[in-house]
Design an enzyme around this catalytic site. Structure first.
Site, short mmCIF file in Angstrom:
data_model
loop_
_atom_site.label_atom_id
_atom_site.label_comp_id
_atom_site.label_asym_id
_atom_site.label_seq_id
_atom_site.Cartn_x
_atom_site.Cartn_y
_atom_site.Cartn_z
N LYS A 74 0.80 -1.24 0.00
CA LYS A 74 0.00 0.00 0.00
C LYS A 74 0.83 1.29 0.00
O LYS A 74 0.41 2.29 -0.56
CB LYS A 74 -0.93 0.02 1.22
CG LYS A 74 -2.12 -0.90 1.09
CD LYS A 74 -3.05 -0.73 2.29
CE LYS A 74 -4.29 -1.57 2.14
NZ LYS A 74 -5.25 -1.37 3.22
N ASP A 110 -10.14 3.24 2.20
CA ASP A 110 -10.26 2.51 3.48
C ASP A 110 -10.98 3.31 4.58
O ASP A 110 -11.86 2.79 5.26
CB ASP A 110 -8.88 2.11 4.01
CG ASP A 110 -8.35 0.84 3.37
OD1 ASP A 110 -9.16 0.04 2.86
OD2 ASP A 110 -7.11 0.65 3.37
N1 LIG Z 1 -11.98 -4.67 7.53
C1 LIG Z 1 -11.16 -4.23 6.59
O1 LIG Z 1 -11.57 -3.87 5.48
C2 LIG Z 1 -9.70 -4.11 6.90
C3 LIG Z 1 -8.91 -3.21 6.16
C4 LIG Z 1 -7.54 -3.09 6.47
C5 LIG Z 1 -7.00 -3.90 7.48
N2 LIG Z 1 -7.80 -4.76 8.15
C6 LIG Z 1 -7.22 -5.57 9.24
O2 LIG Z 1 -6.70 -4.69 10.22
C7 LIG Z 1 -5.58 -5.26 10.87
C8 LIG Z 1 -4.43 -4.27 10.95
O3 LIG Z 1 -3.99 -3.92 9.66
P1 LIG Z 1 -2.88 -2.76 9.45
O4 LIG Z 1 -2.62 -2.73 7.99
O5 LIG Z 1 -3.28 -1.52 10.15
O6 LIG Z 1 -1.62 -3.43 10.22
P2 LIG Z 1 -0.24 -2.72 10.67
O7 LIG Z 1 0.03 -1.51 9.87
O8 LIG Z 1 0.75 -3.82 10.70
O9 LIG Z 1 -0.53 -2.24 12.20
C9 LIG Z 1 -0.78 -3.18 13.21
C10 LIG Z 1 -1.08 -2.49 14.54
O10 LIG Z 1 -1.49 -3.51 15.45
C11 LIG Z 1 -0.69 -3.44 16.64
N3 LIG Z 1 -0.50 -4.79 17.17
C12 LIG Z 1 -0.07 -5.89 16.49
N4 LIG Z 1 -0.02 -6.95 17.31
C13 LIG Z 1 -0.40 -6.51 18.55
C14 LIG Z 1 -0.56 -7.13 19.82
N5 LIG Z 1 -0.31 -8.44 19.98
N6 LIG Z 1 -1.00 -6.39 20.86
C15 LIG Z 1 -1.27 -5.06 20.69
N7 LIG Z 1 -1.14 -4.41 19.52
C16 LIG Z 1 -0.70 -5.13 18.46
C17 LIG Z 1 0.62 -2.81 16.21
O11 LIG Z 1 1.19 -2.23 17.38
P3 LIG Z 1 2.77 -1.86 17.50
O12 LIG Z 1 2.94 -0.57 16.75
O13 LIG Z 1 2.99 -1.71 18.96
O14 LIG Z 1 3.51 -3.00 16.87
C18 LIG Z 1 0.11 -1.78 15.18
O15 LIG Z 1 -0.33 -0.61 15.82
C19 LIG Z 1 -5.26 -6.56 10.11
O16 LIG Z 1 -5.76 -7.64 10.85
C20 LIG Z 1 -6.02 -6.40 8.81
O17 LIG Z 1 -6.44 -7.65 8.28
C21 LIG Z 1 -9.13 -4.87 7.90
#
Ligand SMILES: NC(=O)c1ccc[n+]([C@@H]2O[C@H](COP(=O)([O-])OP(=O)(O)OC[C@H]3O[C@@H](n4cnc5c(N)ncnc54)[C@H](OP(=O)(O)O)[C@@H]3O)[C@@H](O)[C@H]2O)c1
Length: 308
Positions: A74, A110
């Site tokens: 992205k 998004d």
């Molecule tokens: N519904 C939809 O259309 C949609 C769209 C986009 C994404 N999603 C979902 O949203 C989720 C996140 O996506 P993203 O792209 O934002 O990911 P990302 O950029 O990798 O960010 C992940 C976030 O989650 C936190 N995190 C990860 N593991 C954790 C844990 N065990 N405990 C506490 N915090 C934790 C990280 O914290 P740290 O900074 O401390 O590491 C970070 O803030 C994914 O599961 C994805 O499938 C859904």
């Protein structure tokens, strides 16, 4: 679906991509509208970004009408495009590319998709015209999706708290957006609004921010199948609070299940998925799809359709 020499091609670039529900959602909507389009998954590997560059060149070379872009491309895709819509500039990431006669334009649907999905699901809960005005939001997580949601939410709500395990990353997110100084139609800059109304806290200190929260949004993968659950005391939230999770596998995460048992309104991640997809569909075809058809197709692909 009949594919001919005239069929227009759209799709998704991701690594991995096999789990994506988007082909099912989009192809069902094309079929329902009788549009001569097909949506296909393209596994574009992360590698050293060489594959991404070739894949983007392929959009032009093969006259592909557009693609969705998902993890992990992205942000990296930005420098390969000809232009960026404000939605993608503000968020700093692209989830949709439109091929306009060889000019590739990046969009991000998004954040708006999240808000549309939230409002639609709350309507199903009996809240007709849910407004975010004067509401206080708490977002858990500071990654890419938190950023997309924050940029769109901040123009409507009174305040946003970003609670992240790594508080420095949450501060960095706010500061990075605050520096953008992107203009908004309300003539206030994103910078002013974020600086005034958004704050960062450590996830372990979230409790003291829950008592007056109107909406709690999980944007971390925690709660997904096999990725544990969030240790948050939902008892601290007021009775009016809405709890929303952008994870959609399972549809009801542990967070949502606990919120429902507490009597709070809950919203799953499926609405965001469907509405970000519907907005991309409109950008490629100029036609608004039937979101119910997209939702049903996504549920069916998830194996969760219960004949509604
Ligand atoms: N519904 C939809 O259309 C949609 C769209 C986009 C994404 N999603 C979902 O949203 C989720 C996140 O996506 P993203 O792209 O934002 O990911 P990302 O950029 O990798 O960010 C992940 C976030 O989650 C936190 N995190 C990860 N593991 C954790 C844990 N065990 N405990 C506490 N915090 C934790 C990280 O914290 P740290 O900074 O401390 O590491 C970070 O803030 C994914 O599961 C994805 O499938 C859904």
């Amino acid at each position: 679906m009949k594919i001919t020499g005239k069929t227009k091609v759209v799709g998704i670039f991701g690594d991995p991509v096999t789990h994506s529900l988007s082909p099912a959602m989009h192809n069902a909507a094309f079929e329902a509208l009788g549009l001569d389009y097909v949506y296909v998954p393209f596994h574009v590997k992360l590698d050293n970004n060489a594959d991404l560059k070739k894949a983007v060149e392929g959009i032009r070379a093969m006259n592909i009408r557009g693609v969705n872009v998902t993890i992990p491309h992205k942000e990296k895709v930005i420098k390969l495009l000809d232009d960026m819509h404000d939605s993608a500039k503000d968020i700093g990431a692209v989830n949709t590319i439109v091929n306009d006669n060889g000019r590739l334009i990046g969009y991000n649907t998004d954040g708006d998709g999240y808000i549309s999905g939230l409002k639609e699901d709350l309507k199903a809960h009996g809240i007709k015209d849910f407004s975010l005005r004067n509401k206080k939001a708490v977002i858990i997580g500071a990654g890419g999706s938190a950023r997309a949601i924050l940029v769109c939410l901040i123009f409507e709500v009174e305040s946003v708290i970003i609670a992240n395990r790594d508080v420095k990353r949450a501060r960095k997110l706010i500061n990075a957006l605050a520096e953008k100084k992107a203009m908004h139609e309300m003539r206030r800059t994103l910078w002013e609004i974020i600086s005034e109304n958004a704050d960062a806290v450590s996830l372990k200190d979230i409790s003291s921010h829950l008592q007056d929260a109107d909406i709690l949004i999980n944007t971390t993968p925690v709660g997904m199948m096999g990725i544990g659950s969030l240790d948050i005391d939902l008892g601290k939230l007021p009775d009016r609070a809405v709890v929303s999770d952008i994870v959609y596998t399972p549809l009801e995460t542990d967070l949502l299940s606990r919120a429902r048992l507490r009597g709070l309104k809950t919203v799953s991640g499926l609405g965001m998925l469907v509405h970000q997809g519907a907005a991309a569909f409109k950008l490629w075809t100029g036609v608004k799809p039937d979101v119910k058809i997209m939702r049903d197709a996504a549920l069916e692909a998830l194996g969760e359709k219960k004949g509604q």
